[in-house]
Write a protein that holds these residues in place. Structure first.
Motif, PDB file in Angstrom:
ATOM      1  N   ASP A 181       0.879  -1.171   0.000  1.00 22.35           N
ATOM      2  CA  ASP A 181       0.000   0.000   0.000  1.00 22.35           C
ATOM      3  C   ASP A 181       0.916   1.221   0.000  1.00 22.35           C
ATOM      4  N   MET A 182       0.911   1.948  -1.097  1.00 25.12           N
ATOM      5  CA  MET A 182       1.815   3.097  -1.249  1.00 25.12           C
ATOM      6  C   MET A 182       1.189   4.398  -0.763  1.00 25.12           C
ATOM      7  N   GLY A 183      -0.021   4.325  -0.216  1.00 19.17           N
ATOM      8  CA  GLY A 183      -0.646   5.548   0.275  1.00 19.17           C
ATOM      9  C   GLY A 183      -1.228   6.370  -0.855  1.00 19.17           C
ATOM     10  N   LYS A 184      -1.241   7.672  -0.648  1.00 19.10           N
ATOM     11  CA  LYS A 184      -1.862   8.588  -1.603  1.00 19.10           C
ATOM     12  C   LYS A 184      -0.851   9.012  -2.664  1.00 19.10           C
ATOM     13  N   ALA A 185      -1.320   9.088  -3.901  1.00 18.64           N
ATOM     14  CA  ALA A 185      -0.458   9.520  -5.002  1.00 18.64           C
ATOM     15  C   ALA A 185      -0.145  11.011  -4.861  1.00 18.64           C
ATOM     16  N   VAL A 186       1.034  11.391  -5.346  1.00 15.00           N
ATOM     17  CA  VAL A 186       1.517  12.769  -5.272  1.00 15.00           C
ATOM     18  C   VAL A 186       1.626  13.323  -6.689  1.00 15.00           C
ATOM     19  N   LYS A 187       1.100  14.539  -6.899  1.00 12.70           N
ATOM     20  CA  LYS A 187       1.281  15.201  -8.191  1.00 12.70           C
ATOM     21  C   LYS A 187       2.723  15.713  -8.245  1.00 12.70           C
ATOM     22  N   ILE A 188       3.446  15.352  -9.283  1.00 14.57           N
ATOM     23  CA  ILE A 188       4.841  15.770  -9.420  1.00 14.57           C
ATOM     24  C   ILE A 188       4.943  17.294  -9.497  1.00 14.57           C
ATOM     25  N   LEU A 189       3.975  17.944 -10.109  1.00 11.68           N
ATOM     26  CA  LEU A 189       3.966  19.408 -10.165  1.00 11.68           C
ATOM     27  C   LEU A 189       3.910  19.989  -8.756  1.00 11.68           C
ATOM     28  N   ASP A 190       3.037  19.451  -7.909  1.00 13.02           N
ATOM     29  CA  ASP A 190       2.950  19.923  -6.517  1.00 13.02           C
ATOM     30  C   ASP A 190       4.266  19.695  -5.780  1.00 13.02           C
ATOM     31  N   LEU A 191       4.884  18.534  -6.018  1.00 10.67           N
ATOM     32  CA  LEU A 191       6.171  18.229  -5.392  1.00 10.67           C
ATOM     33  C   LEU A 191       7.220  19.251  -5.804  1.00 10.67           C
ATOM     34  N   ALA A 192       7.301  19.551  -7.087  1.00  7.87           N
ATOM     35  CA  ALA A 192       8.277  20.529  -7.589  1.00  7.87           C
ATOM     36  C   ALA A 192       8.010  21.904  -6.981  1.00  7.87           C
ATOM     37  N   GLU A 193       6.731  22.332  -6.979  1.00  9.58           N
ATOM     38  CA  GLU A 193       6.384  23.641  -6.420  1.00  9.58           C
ATOM     39  C   GLU A 193       6.744  23.729  -4.939  1.00  9.58           C
ATOM     40  N   ASN A 194       6.451  22.669  -4.180  1.00  9.68           N
ATOM     41  CA  ASN A 194       6.767  22.654  -2.747  1.00  9.68           C
ATOM     42  C   ASN A 194       8.268  22.681  -2.493  1.00  9.68           C
ATOM     43  N   MET A 195       9.020  21.929  -3.298  1.00  8.30           N
ATOM     44  CA  MET A 195      10.483  21.925  -3.113  1.00  8.30           C
ATOM     45  C   MET A 195      11.063  23.301  -3.423  1.00  8.30           C
ATOM     46  N   ILE A 196      10.562  23.965  -4.447  1.00  6.83           N
ATOM     47  CA  ILE A 196      11.037  25.315  -4.779  1.00  6.83           C
ATOM     48  C   ILE A 196      10.695  26.271  -3.636  1.00  6.83           C
ATOM     49  N   ARG A 197       9.451  26.206  -3.160  1.00  6.61           N
ATOM     50  CA  ARG A 197       9.017  27.092  -2.071  1.00  6.61           C
ATOM     51  C   ARG A 197       9.858  26.869  -0.822  1.00  6.61           C
ATOM     52  N   LEU A 198      10.083  25.599  -0.459  1.00  8.27           N
ATOM     53  CA  LEU A 198      10.848  25.271   0.745  1.00  8.27           C
ATOM     54  C   LEU A 198      12.334  25.602   0.614  1.00  8.27           C
ATOM     55  N   SER A 199      12.828  25.701  -0.620  1.00  8.44           N
ATOM     56  CA  SER A 199      14.250  26.016  -0.821  1.00  8.44           C
ATOM     57  C   SER A 199      14.566  27.465  -0.472  1.00  8.44           C
ATOM     58  N   GLY A 200      13.526  28.301  -0.507  1.00  7.41           N
ATOM     59  CA  GLY A 200      13.746  29.715  -0.225  1.00  7.41           C
ATOM     60  C   GLY A 200      14.353  30.480  -1.383  1.00  7.41           C
TER      61      GLY A 200
END
Length: 190
Positions: free
Chosen positions: A80-99
């Motif tokens: 059970d891999m849990g909930k799928a992640v949108k790669i676009l959301d992942l990229a946006e979050n990583m950019i935001r968290l990078s500062g």
């Protein structure tokens, strides 16, 4: 199919475990995104609609080991891999968290054979629960050694021709659950 077939003869016990992407592994998109962000961008994604399942290295390792402990012989374990992640959301979050502001995300287009989403469960109606709520067993009848050898021979002959279309057609014949990425991608809305 090969593992399940091999479980029906010989003295070795076999099982297989199926799961999605592992965060931080060599093939993970996260190290790529980190490098692209560190270099000032752009961050590249193949398609804004792509979704993937992710699991951490410790989580995946633990579940694979537990699957092995549950194995009797011939099982295909599905995690059970849990909930799928949108790669676009992942990229946006990583950019935001990078500062680092202003890093662009560029869509490069799907690579040949790339699917917009992963088919983790081949036959969802044929899963049995195990003692671990994150591990399931797919019910499937193993093929005979002769049937597997015939399928492998057909695939080898098709590959030897060097014709991608013939190889895909042979794969479709050998693996009834195989679906072309194009067929899968049509089911995803924009």
């Amino acid at each position: 199919m090969i593992v399940q077939s091999a479980s029906t003869y010989g003295k070795v016990k076999y099982s297989a475990t199926r799961f999605g992407n592992v965060l931080g592994s060599a093939g993970s998109v996260i190290p790529l995104f980190k490098r692209q962000i560190a270099n000032g961008g752009p961050v590249t994604i193949t398609d804004k609609r792509i979704i993937r399942y992710f699991m951490t290295i410790p989580e995946a390792s633990q579940l694979v080991l537990q699957s092995g402990a549950l194995a009797r012989n011939g099982e295909l374990f599905v995690l059970d891999m849990g909930k799928a992640v949108k790669i676009l959301d992942l990229a946006e979050n990583m950019i935001r968290l990078s500062g680092v502001p202003g890093i662009e995300i560029v869509e490069t287009g799907l690579r040949p054979g790339e699917k917009l989403f992963e088919e983790l469960l081949v036959k969802t109606e044929e899963l049995d629960k195990t003692s671990n709520s994150m591990i399931f067993v797919e019910r499937d009848v193993p093929l005979s050694k002769v049937d597997i050898e015939d399928k492998l021979s057909m695939l080898k002959e098709a590959c030897d021709l060097g014709d991608d279309l013939k190889a895909k057609e042979a794969l479709r014949k050998a693996v009834p659950t195989f679906k072309n990425p194009e067929e899968i991608n049509k089911t995803v809305s924009n």
